[in-house]
Design an enzyme around this catalytic site. Structure first.
Site, mmCIF file in Angstrom:
data_model
loop_
_atom_site.group_PDB
_atom_site.id
_atom_site.type_symbol
_atom_site.label_atom_id
_atom_site.label_comp_id
_atom_site.label_asym_id
_atom_site.label_seq_id
_atom_site.Cartn_x
_atom_site.Cartn_y
_atom_site.Cartn_z
ATOM 1 N N GLY A 1 -12.567 31.964 50.188
ATOM 2 C CA GLY A 1 -13.900 32.182 50.743
ATOM 3 C C GLY A 1 -14.449 30.950 51.435
ATOM 4 O O GLY A 1 -15.290 31.041 52.329
ATOM 5 N N ARG A 2 -13.959 29.788 50.991
ATOM 6 C CA ARG A 2 -14.447 28.535 51.587
ATOM 7 C C ARG A 2 -13.313 27.528 51.752
ATOM 8 O O ARG A 2 -13.552 26.333 51.899
ATOM 9 C CB ARG A 2 -15.523 27.931 50.710
ATOM 10 C CG ARG A 2 -15.067 27.680 49.276
ATOM 11 C CD ARG A 2 -16.047 26.811 48.553
ATOM 12 N NE ARG A 2 -15.711 26.727 47.143
ATOM 13 C CZ ARG A 2 -16.306 25.903 46.313
ATOM 14 N NH1 ARG A 2 -17.237 25.092 46.755
ATOM 15 N NH2 ARG A 2 -15.975 25.880 45.052
ATOM 16 N N ASP B 1 -6.633 33.916 39.295
ATOM 17 C CA ASP B 1 -6.601 33.342 40.650
ATOM 18 C C ASP B 1 -6.546 31.821 40.593
ATOM 19 O O ASP B 1 -6.329 31.173 41.615
ATOM 20 C CB ASP B 1 -7.825 33.794 41.462
ATOM 21 C CG ASP B 1 -9.134 33.527 40.747
ATOM 22 O OD1 ASP B 1 -9.308 34.009 39.615
ATOM 23 O OD2 ASP B 1 -9.986 32.810 41.305
ATOM 24 N N GLY C 1 -19.586 29.137 51.951
ATOM 25 C CA GLY C 1 -18.366 28.527 52.476
ATOM 26 C C GLY C 1 -18.301 27.022 52.312
ATOM 27 O O GLY C 1 -17.358 26.379 52.769
HETATM 28 P P1 AMP Z 1 -13.429 29.404 42.194
HETATM 29 O O1 AMP Z 1 -14.493 29.623 41.174
HETATM 30 O O2 AMP Z 1 -13.559 28.122 42.956
HETATM 31 O O3 AMP Z 1 -12.062 29.625 41.666
HETATM 32 O O4 AMP Z 1 -13.681 30.523 43.313
HETATM 33 C C1 AMP Z 1 -13.638 31.899 43.043
HETATM 34 C C2 AMP Z 1 -13.826 32.683 44.329
HETATM 35 O O5 AMP Z 1 -15.123 32.463 44.885
HETATM 36 C C3 AMP Z 1 -12.853 32.342 45.430
HETATM 37 O O6 AMP Z 1 -12.578 33.536 46.133
HETATM 38 C C4 AMP Z 1 -13.623 31.366 46.281
HETATM 39 O O7 AMP Z 1 -13.163 31.331 47.599
HETATM 40 C C5 AMP Z 1 -15.030 31.948 46.206
HETATM 41 N N1 AMP Z 1 -16.081 30.943 46.409
HETATM 42 C C6 AMP Z 1 -16.533 30.016 45.521
HETATM 43 N N2 AMP Z 1 -17.523 29.287 46.049
HETATM 44 C C7 AMP Z 1 -17.727 29.753 47.308
HETATM 45 C C8 AMP Z 1 -18.635 29.422 48.382
HETATM 46 N N3 AMP Z 1 -19.542 28.456 48.243
HETATM 47 N N4 AMP Z 1 -18.532 30.125 49.512
HETATM 48 C C9 AMP Z 1 -17.639 31.110 49.667
HETATM 49 N N5 AMP Z 1 -16.771 31.487 48.705
HETATM 50 C C10 AMP Z 1 -16.810 30.814 47.535
HETATM 51 MG MG MG Z 2 -10.294 29.370 42.362
#
Ligand code: AMP
Ligand code: MG
Length: 493
Positions: free
Chosen positions: A91-92, A251, A125
């Protein structure tokens, strides 16, 4: 860009065209390079010498896309805290491409915080500088401890604020990984019943991470076996340094066996198997002692994705995969005990070693002793210096009884002189880890005051975890108990 040479060779972009969305990073207002990992850049063979500071900042903030990069957002799914989300994805983050490092290993180079993608859902993002510097500190600490991990190549601030609970300075992290293939990548296609894509993905993965399986009779079962072995070894290493990942969603579990996604992670201080630091882990799903069980659970989810590839007959596929998953625990215990033996200064295996290690951990738990320092001071005890270890215990009765057993066990390996043992133990039991209060102080100075000096000092200390010196000493000390008791980390945003 002229003068810059990164020899990209992008197999993921080339071979798996339907597994991602091509996407350019979103430019930022005022890029500034705040961290650059020169040793890692050398390892990757990056030729950035001709770049001036502003060119480097532009590259690592995503304003300049290096020649040969093919930025893309990968699709993946995942179980988050046990609940399945069929579409997550980058997502980012953006994969820039792959390079072959100095050792001949293929490595991904990716941005995190480089703008919204098709997978952003409600997110902006972006990333805040604190969590990106936290990833640098903890992943460099893990690397220095010899634990497989993604690495941080650079952090650039953006000159833009990100909106969290408050406004925070934004940043982009450049991450290097053996690959970004996750359990969740397989789940994305399995959830859609897309066996053709799964098969392509599995074959790509085998060629990249397990090439000895190419042409094997049961390549997909072999892949499962190898991923289980890598995760058993990895989680055993986490447990032996007191690392809590904090958000072991599927993930966030790699196929390569590297630690990935440093969000609400932390090193344990006073030893407690039930320790949880993450502010979002309300039920303690990812508590310290649960990590091996959760790894096995995640691996079972991985196994499920491979079933249609393992055998045409689904009962047979389930039977074969179940047997592999059932082997996780034995492999994990073996890896854990091998590590514990080394930490105890023992070279040969004896039947009671597991009990000796367990009883030591029970002592640390009962007396709320600092995990890292206890192991380290046990090394001094091997040198005949008992006081530092005893000083960690309010009541030494239990310790003394245990030390009698440990000394006897050491004496059974009479061929290794005490001094060698102490030295060997100091080479495996770290003095310095990325302690929570030090990390918080460093991040607060960077984020609130734009002061990177505490970050730089802490980074230098965690990169030499086994060195004992006056400079290292302040970083070895635990936080005052009051600080540790209420410690929470917040999800990596
Ligand atoms: P994470 O908690 O970092 O493992 O992220 C889990 C999901 O949320 C993944 O699909 C990331 O790409 C998405 N994600 C987390 N933070 C953001 C953000 N600020 N903008 C867009 N997507 C995000
Ligand atoms: Mg992650």
């Amino acid at each position: 860009m002229a003068g810059m040479a990164i020899a990209f060779d992008n197999t993921f972009a080339r071979e798996l065209p339907n597994f991602y969305v091509a996407r350019l990073p979103s430019p930022v207002r005022a890029p500034r390079l705040r961290f650059f990992n020169q040793p890692l850049a050398d390892e990757l063979g990056l030729d950035l010498a001709s770049q001036d500071e502003s060119a480097m900042a532009a590259i690592f903030a995503g304003n300049t896309v290096p020649d040969g990069a093919e930025p893309l957002a990968q699709a993946y799914a995942g179980h988050q805290f046990g609940g399945f989300v069929p579409q997550l994805g980058d997502g980012r983050a953006l994969l820039l491409g792959e390079v072959i490092d100095r050792h001949g290993n293929r490595r991904d180079i990716a941005y995190k915080g480089s703008g919204r993608t098709e997978f952003a859902r409600g997110g902006d993002g972006r990333a805040a500088v604190g969590p990106m510097l936290r990833e640098v500190l903890v992943s460099e600490s893990m690397h220095a401890l010899g634990i497989p991990t993604t690495r941080a190549l650079a952090v650039a601030t953006t000159g833009e604020d990100v909106h969290r609970e408050q406004l925070l300075p934004g940043a982009v992290l450049t991450r290097v990984a053996a690959s970004h293939l996750r359990v969740g990548t397989f789940q994305f296609y399995a959830a859609r019943g897309d066996v053709d894509s799964l098969s392509k993905l599995a074959l790509y993965t085998i060629a990249r991470h397990d090439p000895e399986l190419v042409g094997a009779a049961q390549p997909f079962l072999g892949l499962l076996r190898n991923v289980v072995a890598r995760q058993a070894a990895l989680v055993a290493q986490w447990m032996n340094v007191g690392f809590i990942h904090g958000v072991m969603n599927t993930d966030n579990m790699t196929i390569s066996g590297e630690t990935i996604d440093y969000g609400p992670c932390a090193f344990i201080e006073a030893y407690d198997p039930a320790a949880v630091f993450s502010s979002i882990d309300h039920h303690g799903r990812y508590a310290f002692a649960n990590q091996p069980r959760i790894a096995a659970w995640n691996l079972a989810r991985f196994a499920e994705t491979l079933l249609p590839l393992i055998a045409d007959d689904s009962d047979q596929a389930v039977a074969l995969a179940t047997e592999v998953i059932a082997g996780f625990d034995t492999q994990y215990q073996r890896c854990l005990l091998r590590g514990q033996r080394a930490k105890l200064g023992l070279r040969r295996a004896e039947a009671d070693d597991g009990a000796l290690a367990d009883d030591w951990l029970s002592l640390l738990h009962a007396h709320h002793v600092d995990f890292t320092l206890a192991w380290r001071r046990l090394a001094d005890t091997a040198d005949g210096i008992d006081a530092p270890l005893r000083a960690l215990f309010a009541d030494v009765q239990g310790l003394e009884a245990w030390l009698v057993r440990w000394h006897a066990r050491c004496a059974s390996e009479a061929d290794s002189a005490p001094n060698d043992r102490a030295q060997a133990m100091r080479g495996i039991n770290p003095l310095v880890i990325a302690r929570n209060h030090r990390v918080e102080d460093a991040l607060a100075a960077a984020s609130d005051n734009d002061d990177l000096a505490p970050f730089d000092r802490l980074l230098a200390a965690v990169r030499q975890p086994y060195a004992e010196s006056a400079a290292q000493a302040p970083f070895a000390e635990p936080a005052p108990a009051a600080v540790t008791a209420g410690y929470r980390t917040f999800c990596g945003t």
